[in-house]
Scaffold this motif. Structure first.
Motif, mmCIF file in Angstrom:
data_model
loop_
_atom_site.group_PDB
_atom_site.id
_atom_site.type_symbol
_atom_site.label_atom_id
_atom_site.label_comp_id
_atom_site.label_asym_id
_atom_site.label_seq_id
_atom_site.Cartn_x
_atom_site.Cartn_y
_atom_site.Cartn_z
ATOM 1 N N GLU A 159 -6.936 -2.485 1.932
ATOM 2 C CA GLU A 159 -6.811 -1.795 3.224
ATOM 3 C C GLU A 159 -7.962 -0.826 3.443
ATOM 4 O O GLU A 159 -8.472 -0.686 4.551
ATOM 5 C CB GLU A 159 -5.472 -1.062 3.302
ATOM 6 C CG GLU A 159 -4.343 -1.984 3.705
ATOM 7 C CD GLU A 159 -2.990 -1.293 3.716
ATOM 8 O OE1 GLU A 159 -2.937 -0.082 3.414
ATOM 9 O OE2 GLU A 159 -2.006 -1.980 4.024
ATOM 10 N N GLN A 199 -3.547 -1.835 -1.354
ATOM 11 C CA GLN A 199 -4.035 -0.520 -0.953
ATOM 12 C C GLN A 199 -5.572 -0.471 -0.973
ATOM 13 O O GLN A 199 -6.199 0.063 -0.062
ATOM 14 C CB GLN A 199 -3.448 0.546 -1.891
ATOM 15 C CG GLN A 199 -3.703 1.960 -1.420
ATOM 16 C CD GLN A 199 -3.086 3.012 -2.346
ATOM 17 O OE1 GLN A 199 -2.344 2.662 -3.284
ATOM 18 N NE2 GLN A 199 -3.379 4.266 -2.089
ATOM 19 N N SER A 222 0.827 -1.207 0.000
ATOM 20 C CA SER A 222 0.000 0.000 0.000
ATOM 21 C C SER A 222 0.859 1.254 0.000
ATOM 22 O O SER A 222 0.480 2.274 -0.551
ATOM 23 C CB SER A 222 -0.918 -0.006 1.201
ATOM 24 O OG SER A 222 -0.152 -0.107 2.379
#
Lengths: 567, 567
Positions: B460, B457, B201
């Motif tokens: 998340e 990313q 990320s």
């Protein structure tokens, strides 16, 4: 930013032309790499042969940075050696085949060569050179081994009479095909050693680095806009700056090398017809040969021709283009890894007249991309000259394409690079469009009555005279003007009875400012040239010194050496 | 041979793309360098403007190796900064304009940028990022200065409202035209810093050296066979690997940059008609845009197009060629300084059928010349796979065109280069002719419209949604964007009736740059996992391949396998 970042094996590799061959074997494996007579090789085969030869060279004791010399015309073996020798860790020294035994001997001596490869045709020359060196070619010594290159017009070609020698094909066959090239730890390491032909002093050994060779190769491909898969005719000797780097360049481009033993009109026309040649390099004299024999051209061709040396005259350019030969003019020196300038064509020039286009084409051009900087500097003040196309100065260059230096000659090396520039010794101008034009050699400037006269300019005019084949103009002493131009020329054979000194002088008067007109014209059978084909102006200047001017003596008295009416 | 030979200023100069601009000003002075709307610049003007800007950057305190960031579309200022920033000794950091404020903030923070240049259109984004950084854009601080780039559709264009800011044109105008570029003492010094969305990320800062940028530029010009004087349309963002090095490359080729603020079909067709565009690069999605709007094409064109990302489908290739767009397929990564492979066309393929030619063209090709070595290795044994076009392995590369490393991330850098190779993370095969074809991806990167998206990313962000228990994001094929993120998720049991696909998409839109938002969300009872509990992304990718996108069908038709409302 913290600038420190380590270098890794994955992101910092030595620049070396060896990469080009390895890549060609990977990416162009089954494409034809070399054509020579009936023989054909693919890139995979060429890579394998080079690996085999490299392993044999190591078996013969070639250690890192040791010199391997070769005396050969443009045959496959000479091409292969451009990769195999550095793959073994060695330094390749290609010897000009037009040298005499003494010249060859000097090079073998100075280069400290460990092996001499000799094409069968040059065995007498090599033996004579070895005799002068006190080396017995038939006895292996630690001093210098000899390897004979047989007539490899077929892949297994061997020389019958060479049983007593190491033989090239045998080394290839016996070598290990899995040999891995010696890792180049430092791209600044030497890859080749080439002796420049001495017009004035003794030859100097120009050393190229792997880095310089890599960059020089890519820059000239870019400068000439050579696309992928060229069919390249070896009309230019490979021993000239490693074929102006095209030995390595054809591998980089995945092209086909058409090797020919002798550059003759018939071989050129035959190669074009048989193999579809797309590119070739040559000296201007070869253009004349092509033109004279144009009756041999039977099909429509399109050949890109890179020409070094003196700028091709307008009429020649026009006639060549009519035949399908597109000429680009380049300028370089051995010290600059071949070409430093290429006269890159600009599309907007397409609309110009033939004359104007020829004028633009005859200029030396712009720097190739490995030249970091280029300038024309006044020889006295060392200031840059204005971009006016008129003010002359010395052409100076700088960049990673310039040689490492002269072998075992620290003094000459330091002198060559003393001011932060490499001095070409050529006088030129910068045109308003940034193109450089060479006007003279520094030594060839003729100063007459305080006026600088460019011998090149005078030559260009005389060359346009329909009866003139070759011309060279040098300074001769003059009681009134200090110096005056003296023209030496060769006329076309059939016509040599009809042209007189007065004809030429009148022609010049009609085409040049009067102060530039030669006061003396001498007719020669040929111009004195160096082994590389460069006119020996020093010799002509010496001759000119002994000529009495007709103005001051009605009888032309030639120096004793040149007593015949036509020299 | 005694290898020791000193390096001189004349024969060992740092490889840097700055050379290309200096040379362009010398050799192509009055040729058009940049076209942007009504504005025109020559190479002399561009060089002068870059010198001025570089001197102003120094006045603003930019010291050697300090970072200068810029947030701008393909405008002349962004082009100029590719030279001016390194000429001042700085490192250029081009920021992806599609990022959100948080993304921009992270980059400004991590890069330690000293100045941020902002195109007027991106002021709101920049201000939001600066607010997150606690920087007042209207107050000069030692931490970070802001320079606004006005609408320079004319040479003197200024932004009316920017009086409180430093302004780009003012810096250019006030600068010293005689400024000499900071001498690059070491070609390994950094020139640019570009952040990639990799597998993690947190983006990684990819650092290029002057050497790598120089070699990458020349290699891609050679690989694509871009001739001199291209008219290059900026359809590819300059912030992508510095425009795949063509920011520098167009200067090297003395070409013309056609800058456009937005890559739209009408701008593309208008630019082609007005300026005679010869070359352009783009993601495959742009080809679709061109094709859809082909009624706008009024004249016969001939445009070379270099396409990265997923291979263009056969029909698309055929249709594009009919329109006069000749597509070459390239493969690369930010870490490889843009392109590492180019699918070089072989003349012998001309004779093949449309289908066969498209098949050959869709491969990723052969290495460019700055790649010293290339291989496809079995991921377990690390042995080279055979050249059979079938056996897969990871594509690994090595050479001086690979990045210096990841900025302030020694661990990731060492890992990337650990085995003596750079691991691309892409799975491919080698065909018998040496051409590489990508088959799959080892890493969890989604490439959508040419932009890298980190699946981690996206995961998340989705994971932060209060109803989400588990999530996995993978690439799914998309007819327009090549790939798009597809999210598979498991919701908390009690809530599973209340969360909809739209909820998740809306949530992503509020927390991610729009291009990263999944176009499809699937609800599962559990994620497929390995015995060790690792999510089997391969299985999910296979599932995603069979899902039809809602964009292209009013009724979401799930494949039979996914008939239940909650899978």
């Amino acid at each position: 930013m913290n600038t420190y970042m380590s270098k890794f094996e994955a992101n910092y590799t030595a620049l070396t032309p060896i990469t080009f061959l390895k890549r060609a074997a990977m990416s162009y494996a089954d494409r034809t790499s070399i054509i020579y007579g009936e023989a054909r090789f693919t890139w995979q085969e060429t890579y394998d042969r080079c690996r085999r030869l490299a392993s044999s060279l190591q078996s013969l004791g070639i250690a890192k940075n040791e010199v391997v010399s070769v005396l050969a015309p443009n045959i496959p073996a000479l091409y292969e050696m451009h990769f195999a020798v550095p793959m073994a860790g060695g330094v390749l020294n290609t010897i000009n085949t037009m040298l005499d035994a003494n010249g060859v001997k000097s090079i073998l001596d100075h280069s400290e060569a460990k092996i001499l490869f000799v094409d069968y045709e040059y065995i007498p020359l090599a033996y004579e050179a070895l005799r002068l060196l006190n080396v017995d070619p038939k006895r292996s010594t630690t001093k210098l081994s000899v390897v004979i290159i047989g007539d490899s017009t077929n892949k297994n070609g061997k020389l019958e009479s060479s049983k007593k020698h190491l033989e090239y094909e045998e080394l290839v066959v016996k070598g290990n095909v899995d040999f891995m090239a010696v890792k180049i730890e430092d791209e600044w390491d030497p890859i080749t050693l080439s002796y420049t032909s001495g017009t004035t002093s003794s030859p100097k050994g120009v050393v190229y680095s792997h880095r310089g060779a890599f960059l020089g190769t890519l820059s000239l491909i870019l400068g000439w806009e050579m696309g992928t898969q060229p069919v390249y005719l070896w009309s230019l000797p490979m021993f000239h700056c490693n074929g102006w780097t095209f030995t390595w360049g054809i591998a980089a481009r995945g092209g086909t090398n058409v090797c020919i033993r002798n550059t003759t009109a018939s071989m050129i026309y035959k190669s074009i017809a048989l193999h579809g040649v797309t590119h070739m390099c040559c000296a201007p004299v070869v253009l004349n040969i092509i033109l004279e024999e144009r009756k041999q051209l039977t099909t429509q061709v399109q050949v890109q021709v890179l020409v070094g040396g003196s700028p091709p005259p307008e009429k020649l350019l026009i006639k060549m283009e009519e035949l399908g030969f597109y000429i680009v003019h380049a300028y370089g020196l051995t010290e600059a890894t071949g070409a430093a300038l290429v006269c890159e064509w600009q599309k907007r020039w397409d609309k110009h007249s033939h004359e104007e286009r020829a004028r633009l084409k005859a200029r030396q051009g712009i720097s190739v991309l490995n030249i970091e900087d280029l300038d024309v500097k006044d020889t006295v003040t060392m200031q840059s000259v204005p971009k006016d196309g008129k003010t002359t100065g010395e052409i100076v260059i700088r960049g990673s394409g310039i040689m490492k230096g002269y072998f075992k000659n620290e003094k000459a090396t330091s002198e060559a690079f003393a001011s932060g520039w490499f001095h070409t010794g050529d006088v030129g101008v910068i045109h308003p469009d940034g193109y450089i034009q060479v006007k003279d050699r520094l030594k060839d400037v003729i100063i007459s009555g305080g006026e600088n006269i460019s011998s090149v300019q005078v030559e260009e005019v005389i060359y346009q005279h329909p009866e003139v084949l070759q011309v060279a103009v040098v300074a001769m002493p003059h009681p009134r003007w200090g110096e005056t131009p003296c023209a030496f020329l060769v006329v076309k054979t059939a016509k040599h009875h009809t042209v007189t000194e007065n004809d030429i002088i009148t022609y010049c008067r009609n085409n040049l400012p009067h102060y530039m007109v030669p006061k003396k014209v001498c007719f020669l059978m040929d111009l004195p040239k160096t082994s590389t084909g460069k006119v020996q102006k020093g010799t002509l200047r010496a001759m000119a010194k002994n000529i009495q001017l007709p103005d001051f003596n009605n009888h032309l008295q030639m120096p004793p050496k040149f007593t015949s009416s036509r020299l």
